[in-house]
Design a protein around this motif. Structure first.
Motif, PDB file in Angstrom:
ATOM      1  N   PRO A 344       0.799  -1.234   0.000  1.00  0.00           N
ATOM      2  CA  PRO A 344       0.000   0.000   0.000  1.00  0.00           C
ATOM      3  C   PRO A 344       0.826   1.276   0.000  1.00  0.00           C
ATOM      4  O   PRO A 344       0.332   2.338  -0.366  1.00  0.00           O
ATOM      5  CB  PRO A 344      -0.827  -0.121   1.286  1.00  0.00           C
ATOM      6  N   HIS A 422      -5.888 -12.654  -1.934  1.00  0.00           N
ATOM      7  CA  HIS A 422      -7.190 -12.177  -2.407  1.00  0.00           C
ATOM      8  C   HIS A 422      -8.131 -11.886  -1.246  1.00  0.00           C
ATOM      9  O   HIS A 422      -9.335 -12.158  -1.318  1.00  0.00           O
ATOM     10  CB  HIS A 422      -7.807 -13.203  -3.357  1.00  0.00           C
ATOM     11  N   LEU A 425     -10.329  -7.248   1.541  1.00  0.00           N
ATOM     12  CA  LEU A 425      -9.860  -5.867   1.665  1.00  0.00           C
ATOM     13  C   LEU A 425      -8.821  -5.495   0.619  1.00  0.00           C
ATOM     14  O   LEU A 425      -8.486  -4.320   0.465  1.00  0.00           O
ATOM     15  CB  LEU A 425      -9.237  -5.640   3.055  1.00  0.00           C
ATOM     16  N   ALA A 426      -8.282  -6.483  -0.101  1.00  0.00           N
ATOM     17  CA  ALA A 426      -7.140  -6.235  -0.979  1.00  0.00           C
ATOM     18  C   ALA A 426      -7.542  -5.425  -2.208  1.00  0.00           C
ATOM     19  O   ALA A 426      -8.581  -5.662  -2.820  1.00  0.00           O
ATOM     20  CB  ALA A 426      -6.501  -7.550  -1.406  1.00  0.00           C
ATOM     21  N   GLN A 427      -6.708  -4.463  -2.563  1.00  0.00           N
ATOM     22  CA  GLN A 427      -6.846  -3.722  -3.809  1.00  0.00           C
ATOM     23  C   GLN A 427      -6.064  -4.458  -4.898  1.00  0.00           C
ATOM     24  O   GLN A 427      -5.142  -5.223  -4.605  1.00  0.00           O
ATOM     25  CB  GLN A 427      -6.319  -2.306  -3.631  1.00  0.00           C
ATOM     26  N   PRO A 428      -6.400  -4.234  -6.156  1.00  0.00           N
ATOM     27  CA  PRO A 428      -5.693  -4.938  -7.235  1.00  0.00           C
ATOM     28  C   PRO A 428      -4.183  -4.773  -7.149  1.00  0.00           C
ATOM     29  O   PRO A 428      -3.673  -3.664  -7.010  1.00  0.00           O
ATOM     30  CB  PRO A 428      -6.253  -4.269  -8.501  1.00  0.00           C
ATOM     31  N   GLN A 430      -2.188  -5.637  -4.769  1.00  0.00           N
ATOM     32  CA  GLN A 430      -1.593  -5.500  -3.433  1.00  0.00           C
ATOM     33  C   GLN A 430      -1.213  -6.839  -2.816  1.00  0.00           C
ATOM     34  O   GLN A 430      -0.296  -6.902  -2.003  1.00  0.00           O
ATOM     35  CB  GLN A 430      -2.551  -4.772  -2.491  1.00  0.00           C
ATOM     36  N   MET A 436      -4.652  -7.046   5.818  1.00  0.00           N
ATOM     37  CA  MET A 436      -5.570  -7.873   5.031  1.00  0.00           C
ATOM     38  C   MET A 436      -6.092  -9.080   5.798  1.00  0.00           C
ATOM     39  O   MET A 436      -7.080  -9.690   5.405  1.00  0.00           O
ATOM     40  CB  MET A 436      -4.875  -8.350   3.746  1.00  0.00           C
TER      41      MET A 436
END
Length: 522
Positions: A344, A422, A425-428, A430, A436
């Motif tokens: 992040p 996956h 909470l994960a953003q693409p 990350q 997480m």
């Protein structure tokens, strides 16, 4: 002011996200429970009963601002379960509107509804948030309490300028937030039995700044007898960062600084903000500061996000030095990170990256070649991915492993790595980033995370590991792989992933994260 501004963005800024009697019965199956200060009423959440908004210390307002937490004033009647105020903080994902309310020293207690023939283990959860944000109310603990058959207590504590301010001659400078956490742990000792809990079997746990807080309590003389086990998630005594490693231009530092530094910063800040504080002629600086409106102070809260050591019995030594010297409470520990902690933070360095330049700025020209050989760019899909691996290992994984190895000389330490790429909470891109793992243990904000079938199995296994450890000091049990304590020569433990990503496996964290390299450089 430049030196002050370098502290504006702390190292853990993205952490998203411590004896009454029952009115009736031998467990908290009753709606109404008598605490040492008065009666409280719970509400139902599924198979759990939740008692929210219980005060564990007096409101730290007026003359109590920047003083040790004081006893609660007893109340008449029955106190209803309500969402407690978040402690003062700027707007953030957990508290979107921020908060300026200093009357915030409350905790929440979650207990299974089903009766128990014996007192339950107690887990006291300290939220993360970089020491400047976060709130106990975000961690709805019904699934942890019911599946794990434990009592869960989540706590608020003073943050930022309210919790870690310092000034010359001000007792407790830089430690008020930690003192609040210990006040909550003392409340648990006095009231656990009222909720069906066992005050002799308390685990203190936390993530990010909460994990660092746990490690501080492990080295704190005033925490003696307040807990019998400890869990540190993505935060440890050894946590620190190099120049330019989390943010461009950020100086090397750690969460722990000498109290004289905290006090010097406070004095410099107060002088620079004299007009904003509207001090009266002849009024002492501390009197002026205590009279200042909280909405004025909260604007500057990011100046004070480090714990001061050396000025109080709460933190007499740097927790990093105390742990390294073996000066810590001898209790079993769980300790771990997420596989891709630092992803992040990568965005702070921009889209176009000079990867060799970033490494050189972090470790210096003489050491950069070693790092680039260990982390060659062609091994990664992008410069950003390479930089994320470098900073994950240097800042997060290897500092956690260092604390694990130091503690493992004296006590059992169960090391782990959360590796589900996956998480809900994960953003693409990350992967298994910072924080997480939290929806696998809690209903964050009361939200049931959309877990796949294999992720739900992993969540159940993690809750079983965590709560079995809380009950017994050993996380092992049926329906999950065996977890051995870490060795003292290498941090070994479990990688926690769902079966469609390899499942739970043994891992050598020292090797996986190149910790021998970083030990040589640092």
């Amino acid at each position: 002011m430049n030196r002050l501004r370098r502290r504006l963005v702390p190292a853990v800024a993205l952490a998203l996200v411590c004896v009454g009697v029952l009115v009736s019965g031998a467990s908290a199956a009753s709606d109404v429970v008598r605490t040492d200060a008065g009666l409280v009423r719970g509400t139902s959440v599924g198979e759990a009963r939740v008692f929210n908004g219980i005060p564990f210390a007096a409101p730290p307002v007026g003359e109590l601002r920047w003083k040790a937490p004081q006893p609660v004033r007893p109340w008449d009647g029955v106190r209803e379960s309500v969402d407690a105020n978040a402690c003062p903080q700027q707007a953030n994902p957990e508290v979107p509107n921020g908060s300026t309310t200093e009357d915030c020293l409350y905790l929440n207690v979650t207990v299974p509804k089903k009766p128990s023939t014996k007192p339950r283990a107690v887990v006291v959860w300290i939220p993360g948030g970089g020491f400047f944000m976060g709130t106990a109310g975000n961690y709805e603990a019904s699934k942890l309490a019911t599946r794990g058959d434990v009592v869960v207590v989540t706590v608020n504590y003073r943050l930022g300028i309210f919790g870690f301010f310092g000034y010359p001659g001000l007792p407790g400078s830089g430690t008020y937030g930690l003192q609040d956490q210990q006040a909550a742990l003392r409340w648990v000792q006095q009231n656990a039995r009222a909720f069906g809990g066992d005050p002799r079997n308390v685990t203190v746990a936390g993530e990010s700044a909460g994990g660092m807080s746990v490690c501080a309590h492990l080295t704190s003389p005033t925490a003696t007898g307040l807990f019998s086990k400890a869990i540190m998630q993505s935060g440890s005594c050894a946590f620190n960062w190099d120049d330019n490693s989390q943010y461009p231009g950020q100086a090397a530092d750690s969460p722990w600084v000498p109290v004289r530094t905290v006090q010097s910063t406070g004095k410099e800040w107060a002088a620079a903000n004299h007009d904003k504080l509207s001090c009266r002629p002849g009024q002492s600086t501390l009197d002026c500061l205590r009279a200042a409106k909280s909405d004025v102070l909260v604007q500057e809260t990011l100046q004070f996000t480090q714990v001061g050591y050396g000025g109080t019995a709460t933190v007499p030594l740097s927790p990093a030095k105390a742990m390294k010297a073996g000066l810590f409470h001898r209790v079993p520990m769980m300790s771990g990170n997420n596989h891709d902690e630092a992803t992040p933070w990568v965005a702070a360095f921009g889209e176009i990256m000079d990867y060799p330049g970033l490494v050189t700025n972090m470790v210096g020209k003489a050491q950069a070649a070693k790092v680039l050989r260990e982390y060659p760019l062609d091994r990664y899909e992008s410069a950003a991915a390479a930089w994320a691996a470098v900073t994950t290992d240097r800042i997060w994984s290897c500092t956690q492993a260092a604390t694990d190895l130091q503690a493992a000389r004296k006590v059992p330490v169960y090391a782990y790595e959360f590796a589900d790429k996956h998480s809900p909470l994960a953003q693409p891109g990350q992967g298994a980033a910072h924080a997480m793992e939290l929806p696998y243990l809690f209903r964050l904000g009361g939200w049931d995370a959309p877990l796949s079938e294999t992720q739900q199995v992993l969540s159940n296994q993690m809750i079983d590991y965590w709560t079995t450890f809380a009950r017994t000091g050993d996380p092992n049990g049926p329906d999950r792989p065996h977890w051995s304590p870490t060795r003292t020569r290498a941090a070994t433990g479990l990688s926690l992933a769902p079966t469609d990503q390899g499942g739970i496996q043994r891992v050598n964290l020292t090797t996986e994260h190149h910790c021998d390299l970083w030990a040589g450089i640092n």
